[in-house]
Structure formats: C-alpha cells, structure tokens
Design an enzyme around this catalytic site. Structure first.
Site, PDB file in Angstrom:
ATOM      1  N   GLY A  43      -3.891   5.205   9.077  1.00  0.00           N
ATOM      2  CA  GLY A  43      -4.353   6.003  10.212  1.00  0.00           C
ATOM      3  C   GLY A  43      -4.185   7.487   9.984  1.00  0.00           C
ATOM      4  CB  SER A  44      -2.869   9.426   7.390  1.00  0.00           C
ATOM      5  OG  SER A  44      -1.741   8.857   7.958  1.00  0.00           O
ATOM      6  N   GLY A  45      -6.390   9.370   7.739  1.00  0.00           N
ATOM      7  CA  GLY A  45      -7.585  10.041   7.204  1.00  0.00           C
ATOM      8  C   GLY A  45      -7.720   9.916   5.702  1.00  0.00           C
ATOM      9  CG  LEU A  46      -4.881  10.210   3.015  1.00  0.00           C
ATOM     10  CD1 LEU A  46      -3.556  10.100   2.256  1.00  0.00           C
ATOM     11  CD2 LEU A  46      -5.713  11.349   2.421  1.00  0.00           C
ATOM     12  N   GLY A  47      -8.425   7.027   4.274  1.00  0.00           N
ATOM     13  CA  GLY A  47      -9.238   5.850   3.978  1.00  0.00           C
ATOM     14  C   GLY A  47      -8.435   4.594   3.713  1.00  0.00           C
TER      15      GLY A  47
ATOM     16  CB  SER B 186      -9.524   1.280   7.401  1.00  0.00           C
ATOM     17  OG  SER B 186     -10.492   2.317   7.180  1.00  0.00           O
TER      18      SER B 186
ATOM     19  CG  ASP C 115     -13.888   6.386   4.158  1.00  0.00           C
ATOM     20  OD1 ASP C 115     -13.017   6.390   5.042  1.00  0.00           O
ATOM     21  OD2 ASP C 115     -14.436   7.409   3.732  1.00  0.00           O
TER      22      ASP C 115
ATOM     23  CB  SER D 153      -0.878   0.000   1.260  1.00  0.00           C
ATOM     24  OG  SER D 153      -1.541   1.246   1.373  1.00  0.00           O
TER      25      SER D 153
ATOM     26  CD  GLU E 208     -13.611   1.247   6.495  1.00  0.00           C
ATOM     27  OE1 GLU E 208     -12.545   0.911   7.046  1.00  0.00           O
ATOM     28  OE2 GLU E 208     -13.959   2.417   6.364  1.00  0.00           O
TER      29      GLU E 208
HETATM   30  N1  LIG Z   1      -2.390  -2.205   4.100  1.00  0.00           N
HETATM   31  C1  LIG Z   1      -2.986  -2.559   5.261  1.00  0.00           C
HETATM   32  N2  LIG Z   1      -2.779  -3.795   5.801  1.00  0.00           N
HETATM   33  C2  LIG Z   1      -3.389  -4.151   6.966  1.00  0.00           C
HETATM   34  N3  LIG Z   1      -4.199  -3.335   7.695  1.00  0.00           N
HETATM   35  C3  LIG Z   1      -4.420  -2.095   7.196  1.00  0.00           C
HETATM   36  C4  LIG Z   1      -3.836  -1.640   5.969  1.00  0.00           C
HETATM   37  N4  LIG Z   1      -4.241  -0.346   5.776  1.00  0.00           N
HETATM   38  C5  LIG Z   1      -5.048  -0.023   6.807  1.00  0.00           C
HETATM   39  N5  LIG Z   1      -5.155  -1.065   7.664  1.00  0.00           N
HETATM   40  C6  LIG Z   1      -5.938  -1.113   8.911  1.00  0.00           C
HETATM   41  O1  LIG Z   1      -6.694   0.102   9.002  1.00  0.00           O
HETATM   42  C7  LIG Z   1      -6.269   0.850  10.160  1.00  0.00           C
HETATM   43  C8  LIG Z   1      -6.331   2.351   9.859  1.00  0.00           C
HETATM   44  O2  LIG Z   1      -7.718   2.632   9.688  1.00  0.00           O
HETATM   45  P1  LIG Z   1      -8.341   4.013  10.211  1.00  0.00           P
HETATM   46  O3  LIG Z   1      -8.065   4.165  11.660  1.00  0.00           O
HETATM   47  O4  LIG Z   1      -9.763   4.025   9.744  1.00  0.00           O
HETATM   48  O5  LIG Z   1      -7.497   5.132   9.461  1.00  0.00           O
HETATM   49  P2  LIG Z   1      -7.518   5.518   7.914  1.00  0.00           P
HETATM   50  O6  LIG Z   1      -8.614   4.709   7.241  1.00  0.00           O
HETATM   51  O7  LIG Z   1      -7.785   6.984   7.908  1.00  0.00           O
HETATM   52  O8  LIG Z   1      -6.150   5.169   7.395  1.00  0.00           O
HETATM   53  C9  LIG Z   1      -4.848   0.375  10.401  1.00  0.00           C
HETATM   54  O9  LIG Z   1      -4.496   0.605  11.764  1.00  0.00           O
HETATM   55  C10 LIG Z   1      -4.966  -1.124  10.091  1.00  0.00           C
HETATM   56  O10 LIG Z   1      -5.577  -1.832  11.174  1.00  0.00           O
HETATM   57  C1  LIG Z   2     -15.001   9.719   9.883  1.00  0.00           C
HETATM   58  C2  LIG Z   2     -15.567   8.990   8.698  1.00  0.00           C
HETATM   59  O1  LIG Z   2     -16.509   9.794   8.060  1.00  0.00           O
HETATM   60  C3  LIG Z   2     -14.477   8.668   7.700  1.00  0.00           C
HETATM   61  C4  LIG Z   2     -13.283   8.000   8.308  1.00  0.00           C
HETATM   62  O2  LIG Z   2     -12.194   8.133   7.407  1.00  0.00           O
HETATM   63  P1  LIG Z   2     -10.739   7.578   7.797  1.00  0.00           P
HETATM   64  O3  LIG Z   2     -10.892   6.140   8.268  1.00  0.00           O
HETATM   65  O4  LIG Z   2     -10.203   8.462   8.895  1.00  0.00           O
HETATM   66  O5  LIG Z   2      -9.957   7.690   6.514  1.00  0.00           O
HETATM   67  C5  LIG Z   2     -16.242   7.722   9.189  1.00  0.00           C
HETATM   68  C6  LIG Z   2     -16.994   7.078   8.027  1.00  0.00           C
HETATM   69  O6  LIG Z   2     -17.648   7.781   7.232  1.00  0.00           O
HETATM   70  O7  LIG Z   2     -16.879   5.859   7.944  1.00  0.00           O
HETATM   71 MG   LIG Z   3     -10.529   4.333   7.840  1.00  0.00          MG
END
Ligand SMILES: Nc1ncnc2c1ncn2[C@@H]1O[C@H](COP(=O)(O)OP(=O)(O)O)[C@@H](O)[C@H]1O
Ligand SMILES: C[C@@](O)(CCOP(=O)(O)O)CC(=O)O
Ligand SMILES: [Mg+2]
Length: 333
Positions: free
Chosen positions: A84-88, A90, A148, A79, A137
């Site tokens: 964990g940076s708000g770019l989706g 997960s 997302d 990836s 999710e």
């Molecule tokens: N490439 C990946 N491999 C495994 N888990 C991942 C991967 N990318 C994201 N994740 C999971 O998603 C989590 C981050 O999700 P989230 O807190 O919603 O933040 P965001 O979606 O903004 O990056 C990570 O801590 C991990 O558990």
């Molecule tokens: C905060 C929210 O609107 C988006 C979360 O985005 P991210 O996992 O922080 O990239 C929650 C959602 O819509 O699922």
């Molecule tokens: Mg997310």
C-alpha cells in the site's frame, strides 16, 4: 505478515462450484464469484490490522482455483515491498503468484537456461502471466491500467501509450543510461482503489480541465520516453538529459498535485529534496506512500547522505534503487 491461512479443497469446490481450471484459458472474476471469495475469507476472522490484506486473499483464491482448480497445494508468500505504498506490491504479488501457478499448471514446461537450475519463461508464457496478474489487479484495485503487472512481468521500463489503449498500450523502453532514484517511504498508508476513484470523481466535477491535465501528463510521458531512449555518451549530453528529466518530473508532480493525489507527507519530501536542488515526484497512486527523487550521476555522496538524514528525521524510510531490472523469474525451491 505472520499469517497462516488454509481452506479445504472440498470446501472451495463446494462454494465456488466446478471450474474448468486451465491456466491457458483466461477468465475474469465476476462480482458473484467475488462475493463467494469474500465469504471464504470472512470466515477466517482476519485481525482488523490486516483487513487491507483481504483483497490480496481474494486475488490469491481466484488465481489459484482458476489456474490449478481444486488440487491441494501450499503457497508461501514473502515480500520485501511495503504494501500500500505505491511500489506496486499488489501487481508484484499477482505476477509472482500467477508465474508460480502457471509454472505448476498442466502441460506447462519451463525453458531450462544454460546454467543448471535456472529456468525462464517463454514470451507467450510471460504474456499469459501478465494477463492473469491483471485479473488479480482488477480484484485488488478496481480499474488498473495494466502497467504495473506488465512491468513486474517483463521488467525494464514500459511506456503506456494512451492512443494504443484498444490494442496493446504497453511499449518497452530501452534506456540508454541508468536512472538512479532515491525512494522515500513516507509510511503514510493509503489505498490505490480509493485514490483512483477519487480522481474519477474529480473528472466528473471538472471534465474539461481534467482532460487538459491528463493530456499534459501524457505529453510528459511521451517526452520522457524519447529522452530515456536518446543517446547520451558525453558528460555534457548526460547532464543536459538529466536537467530535462528533472524538469519533466517537477512538472509531473505539479500535475499530480492538481488531480488531487499528492499529500502533505509527499510535499514534505518535495520541499526537503528541493533544498539540495533535487527533484521528487510521487510514485504509484499517491496519497502518501512512496516518493521518487532523481539522483543525478554526479551527485556527491555527502549531499546524498545529508538529504537521506533529513528525510529520516521526518520519520521517512529511504532506499537507493536503479529503475529497470528483471521481471518475473522462477527458481526451483
Ligand atoms: N505479499 C502480499 N500478500 C498478500 N496480499 C498482498 C501482498 N502484497 C500486496 N498485497 C495486496 O495488495 C494490496 C496493496 O495494493 P495497492 O493498494 O495497489 O498498493 P501498492 O500496489 O501500491 O502496494 C494489499 O493491501 C494486499 O491486499
Ligand atoms: C495509479 C496507478 O497508475 C498505479 C497504481 O500503483 P500502486 O498500486 O499504488 O503501486 C493505477 C494503475 O496504473 O494501475
Ligand atoms: Mg497496486
């Protein structure tokens, strides 16, 4: 991440029990199953710095066994998205995984495209992929809205229509002009699940006020959807449209600060870009992570470089992107 984890199929079957693995039959992860999954991951004694990955591994094991059962297989996950940076990340992870598993599941046939070695998913397969990803999710961040995984599946832009929440609130948007954004990664880690629950707690403390704020946020997204789809051929129309978009972004950032999901690092980006009359707002769940800065069509390269250099001097990392783009795709390896 440099992690290499594996589980014997026999062990998965013994712990998770028989499951009628069928990609076409959607199931949710129960709390009992989540307990079992966390036990399977706990035995791997993941390094402390990777503990955030645990929920991603629960989602992996759940989606893999629910769609493919206990058939042996190997998944290599790469990836470019900061986690964990708000770019989706997960949702993108869950969509890519669900897409690959559905493509490998029984009785699934990929639609070959005109070009050799190009495959595409049929619309109902994409809907199934998005629904499975939504189940993933839910494991990772508790109460996802579904936007997302929907946008990661179908691409382009999606509007969440609150009033259609009971049916299908996701409405594709057809932008008439490209939207360029500067993404600034504050590198401040945060967890979407805890941020979403902190907003729920604030709602319990201030129900009426928060309801008014959510209604205002909803009006902004309604206005933005109309703006994004409105025709703008001539320069004067484009700049009028961009000024309105900037104002909506600025108001939205103020409202997101009001519900408690901004952060000092996000406000630093807002202030830094404002010096050049640029507008920024947090993206994703906030609390750090990434910030979007709208890049007007006529912004000079010199000003862009000046802003990026100032942001990098704050220790942030910048990416220039265009909103939209394709959703999940499958390529033969
Ligand atoms: N490439 C990946 N491999 C495994 N888990 C991942 C991967 N990318 C994201 N994740 C999971 O998603 C989590 C981050 O999700 P989230 O807190 O919603 O933040 P965001 O979606 O903004 O990056 C990570 O801590 C991990 O558990
Ligand atoms: C905060 C929210 O609107 C988006 C979360 O985005 P991210 O996992 O922080 O990239 C929650 C959602 O819509 O699922
Ligand atoms: Mg997310």
């Amino acid at each position: 991440m440099g992690l290499n984890l594996s589980w014997p199929c026999s062990q998965l079957k013994e712990v998770l029990g028989d499951c009628s693995a069928d990609g076409s039959v959607l199931v949710s992860c129960t709390s009992e199953k989540l307990e079992l999954l966390s036990g399977l991951v706990a035995q791997k004694n993941m390094p402390q710095e990777n503990v955030q990955l645990n929920s991603g591994l629960y989602a992996f094991l759940f989606l893999y066994t629910s769609i493919l059962g206990y058939k042996p297989g190997k998944a290599v996950v790469t990836s470019e998205l900061p986690m964990g940076s708000g770019l989706g990340s997960s949702a993108s992870f869950c969509v890519a995984l669900s897409g690959a598993l559905i493509a490998l599941s029984e009785g699934f046939s990929l639609k070959t495209k005109e070009k050799k070695d190009q495959f595409s998913f049929r619309k109902n397969d994409l809907e199934l992929i998005s629904k499975w990803a939504f189940e993933g999710e839910k494991i990772i961040h508790g109460k996802p809205s579904g936007i997302d995984n929907t946008v990661s599946t179908f691409g382009n832009m999606i509007k969440f229509k609150k009033e259609l929440k009971t049916t299908n609130p996701m409405m594709p948007l057809n932008s008439t002009t490209p939207l360029k954004m500067l993404i600034t990664d504050t590198r401040v880690g945060r967890n979407t699940k805890s941020l979403v629950s902190s907003v729920s707690e604030r709602v319990l403390r201030h129900p009426d006020t928060m309801s008014s704020v959510f209604n205002a946020i909803n009006s902004i997204s309604d206005e933005l959807a109309l703006l994004v789809e409105s025709p703008a051929e001539y320069k004067v129309e484009v700049s009028e449209k961009e000024e309105k978009l900037k104002e909506l972004m600025q108001m939205n950032q103020g409202l997101l600060q009001c519900i408690g999901v901004s952060h000092e690092s996000i406000e630093t980006v807002v202030r830094t870009t404002m010096k050049e009359k640029l507008v920024s707002k947090l993206t994703g769940a906030g609390g750090g992570g990434c910030v979007l800065t709208f890049v007007p069509t006529l912004l000079s390269a010199a000003v862009t470089e000046k802003v990026i250099s100032e942001l990098e001097q704050c220790g942030f990392r910048c990416f220039m992107v265009e909103v939209g783009g394709p959703g999940v795709q499958v390529f033969p390896c």
